[in-house]
Design an enzyme around this catalytic site. Sequence first.
Site, PDB file in Angstrom:
ATOM      1  N   ASP A  70      -0.998   5.289  -6.297  1.00 22.17           N
ATOM      2  CA  ASP A  70       0.398   5.014  -5.958  1.00 22.17           C
ATOM      3  C   ASP A  70       1.324   6.124  -6.417  1.00 22.17           C
ATOM      4  O   ASP A  70       2.365   6.358  -5.813  1.00 22.17           O
ATOM      5  CB  ASP A  70       0.829   3.670  -6.536  1.00 22.17           C
ATOM      6  N   ASN A 128      -2.352   3.563 -10.305  1.00 18.90           N
ATOM      7  CA  ASN A 128      -2.914   2.819  -9.172  1.00 18.90           C
ATOM      8  C   ASN A 128      -2.984   1.347  -9.586  1.00 18.90           C
ATOM      9  O   ASN A 128      -2.642   0.975 -10.708  1.00 18.90           O
ATOM     10  CB  ASN A 128      -4.304   3.380  -8.798  1.00 18.90           C
ATOM     11  N   LYS A 129      -3.421   0.522  -8.687  1.00 16.42           N
ATOM     12  CA  LYS A 129      -3.498  -0.930  -8.887  1.00 16.42           C
ATOM     13  C   LYS A 129      -4.082  -1.290 -10.254  1.00 16.42           C
ATOM     14  O   LYS A 129      -5.033  -0.664 -10.720  1.00 16.42           O
ATOM     15  CB  LYS A 129      -4.363  -1.505  -7.769  1.00 16.42           C
ATOM     16  N   ARG A 165      10.368  -1.531  -4.913  1.00 15.08           N
ATOM     17  CA  ARG A 165       9.145  -1.432  -5.710  1.00 15.08           C
ATOM     18  C   ARG A 165       9.186  -0.108  -6.462  1.00 15.08           C
ATOM     19  O   ARG A 165       9.407   0.943  -5.862  1.00 15.08           O
ATOM     20  CB  ARG A 165       7.908  -1.539  -4.813  1.00 15.08           C
ATOM     21  N   GLN A 176      -6.356  -8.125  -3.061  1.00 16.94           N
ATOM     22  CA  GLN A 176      -6.323  -7.215  -1.909  1.00 16.94           C
ATOM     23  C   GLN A 176      -7.719  -6.711  -1.538  1.00 16.94           C
ATOM     24  O   GLN A 176      -7.960  -6.384  -0.379  1.00 16.94           O
ATOM     25  CB  GLN A 176      -5.417  -6.003  -2.198  1.00 16.94           C
ATOM     26  N   GLY A 235       0.854  -1.188   0.000  1.00 16.13           N
ATOM     27  CA  GLY A 235       0.000   0.000   0.000  1.00 16.13           C
ATOM     28  C   GLY A 235       0.887   1.235   0.000  1.00 16.13           C
ATOM     29  O   GLY A 235       1.925   1.274   0.667  1.00 16.13           O
ATOM     30  N   ALA A 236       0.440   2.253  -0.759  1.00 15.74           N
ATOM     31  CA  ALA A 236       1.294   3.413  -1.019  1.00 15.74           C
ATOM     32  C   ALA A 236       1.867   4.016   0.260  1.00 15.74           C
ATOM     33  O   ALA A 236       3.085   4.218   0.394  1.00 15.74           O
ATOM     34  CB  ALA A 236       0.489   4.463  -1.795  1.00 15.74           C
TER      35      ALA A 236
END
Lengths: 360, 360
Positions: A240, A250-251, A93, A199, A52-53
């Site tokens: 993110d 984002n995801k 990451r 998630q 998670g960011a």
Amino acid sequence: MLVNGRHYLTVWREGSTVRMIDQNLLPFRFQVFDAADHRATAAAIRDMTTRGAGAIGTAAGFAVAQAAGEAPADAAGFEAYVQAAAALVRATRPTARNLFYAVDRVLAAALAALPDIAGARSAACAAADAMAREDAETGRLIGEAGSPLIQDGARVLTHCNAGWLAFTDWGTALSPIYTAARAGRRAFVWVDETRPRLQGARLTAWELSGEGIDFRVIPDNAAGYFMRRKEVDLVIVGADRIAANGDVANKIGTYEKAVLARENGIPFYVAAPFSTVDVDCPNGDAIPIEERGEEEVLNATGPDAEGTLRTLRVVSPGARARNPAFDVTPAALVKGIITERGVVSAGEIAARARDAARAS
Amino acid sequence: MLVNGRHYLTVWREGSTVRMIDQNLLPFRFQVFDAADHRATAAAIRDMTTRGAGAIGTAAGFAVAQAAGEAPADAAGFEAYVQAAAALVRATRPTARNLFYAVDRVLAAALAALPDIAGARSAACAAADAMAREDAETGRLIGEAGSPLIQDGARVLTHCNAGWLAFTDWGTALSPIYTAARAGRRAFVWVDETRPRLQGARLTAWELSGEGIDFRVIPDNAAGYFMRRKEVDLVIVGADRIAANGDVANKIGTYEKAVLARENGIPFYVAAPFSTVDVDCPNGDAIPIEERGEEEVLNATGPDAEGTLRTLRVVSPGARARNPAFDVTPAALVKGIITERGVVSAGEIAARARDAARAS
């Protein structure tokens, strides 16, 4: 947030140890993982023990503070050690902005105190601790800023997990829902399961259950179906990294939901602190997108009927997969970005992030 | 199609037994399931031992033929028995048009021969056998009609499984790819895994491996990402029912891919025989959409490292799910429908289906 009646942060520091809720075991086991040094913390970011960011930003800051504690007590040796540690953490990451933001800030605090080694160590810890507190506080403020969007009975669709597990506390996309619920307005949440790592089905569902918020998990494929049937009032997701032009990484799958929301006239909001904005990144095409191992697509993990955690192959034997972890949603699809200073249009996010940086 | 060097149909009849490839065990086990009577065949349709628009049509026709063989030898008793059997088969799955088309046609053939019971039985078998042959033949013709769309090196995205496993043979969406490959033009296929039942990751991947076609499985969430990166040249999917106005019901998630294809300027094709067209259904909103049990979302099945087939919980304990099995893609998003008589626009599909019915 409360877990079994006790308040937990997602990641926190106790002396030279970084402690975190093990998100690879949730929701099937609640267990705290202890990272004894910066290498263990970096590994925990890479393998998504914490994710998670905001949470990886906080963990990354703590890792550099750990490195400052581990480093040799001469200025040149100290700097070389913490720079190498910072490089290791940056390499874990690639996509989330908060990670780089945190590494840079803790590193700068430590180096500014040199040649005073003790001062550098305490400055690194102080910077990392301050960022953890800020991350929790911005989550709370995002909840206040976004809460008016949640009318009583609102049906909100969210993707992945941008709740308190993704940050130090509170979270971003879910924080307005939690804040509204505490003010007596109840939302119903459509939870995209969020393949491949699920998630949504695992972390968001677990959080919402704990908060007593009504929800249903749906396959990612079904989000458009419920939108078209007018069973979704608004979409809120996290971010993110946000580029200077307002494009949002984002995801994976977020872009799909944004296109479908516009197609169906449903407002699509992104919730994120200003630390997510990369003012040096001109647009979404310049955001590096992490591609993770194909085994995340090929296998499924979870408990069997006896509660034993197992891994199964779910894809045809021999088949190969691709696994991009993030995608980019163009700014034009974003109705507004819910920040710690109110809802901002995607087009003005860079200017407002610069204002916020000057004010802090 | 060839399996281990032997030609198999997806479902076929041997006397009073209906035999089918067990698609709940594929791709991990290749096993033939034998349904000894019409109730067993109906149960196999309901639990998806056989699945896919054409295959359940063929199985449904065979089930009514089985019922004709089982029925009492007096005209009134015969008719009551086969009507009850037809009702049982119609109740197995609500969305796919082919099932109702097959039941009605075999039932009509049987009843038309009454009071000649032996004649009714043989008419039912003849009608069911003819439909199975037609289903395979239309798949072959769809391959010929769609093959010119597949240029050498084309990157095709498909959703779910509309290959030969979904029909008696050949299939629809994959048939043009197989036909092009046999003509020396190689396509690369992006295979949406197709949650929750993973027919893409399991069945389409297994078929493409057997045919030697290059492909990668992707999470459904990643289709938009690859479209936006211009790594998808066209989309081809199947259909479970096509309304008179050209709206298409197909596997959940199809609508999402159609919206994303238009957003990215990518042609979106549906491949289906005219038997999929329901000229009495005015538009997609009138198509009944099956909602299946939530356990398909909550659990995953597959082999563990030792090859034992197991079921795991993959969603947070206590969480509930929704599981609509199909969605509707508006005709305006469909570039063309690949039929056994060439590529037809969605808007003219009903007129062309009526022409085809008159000609046959």
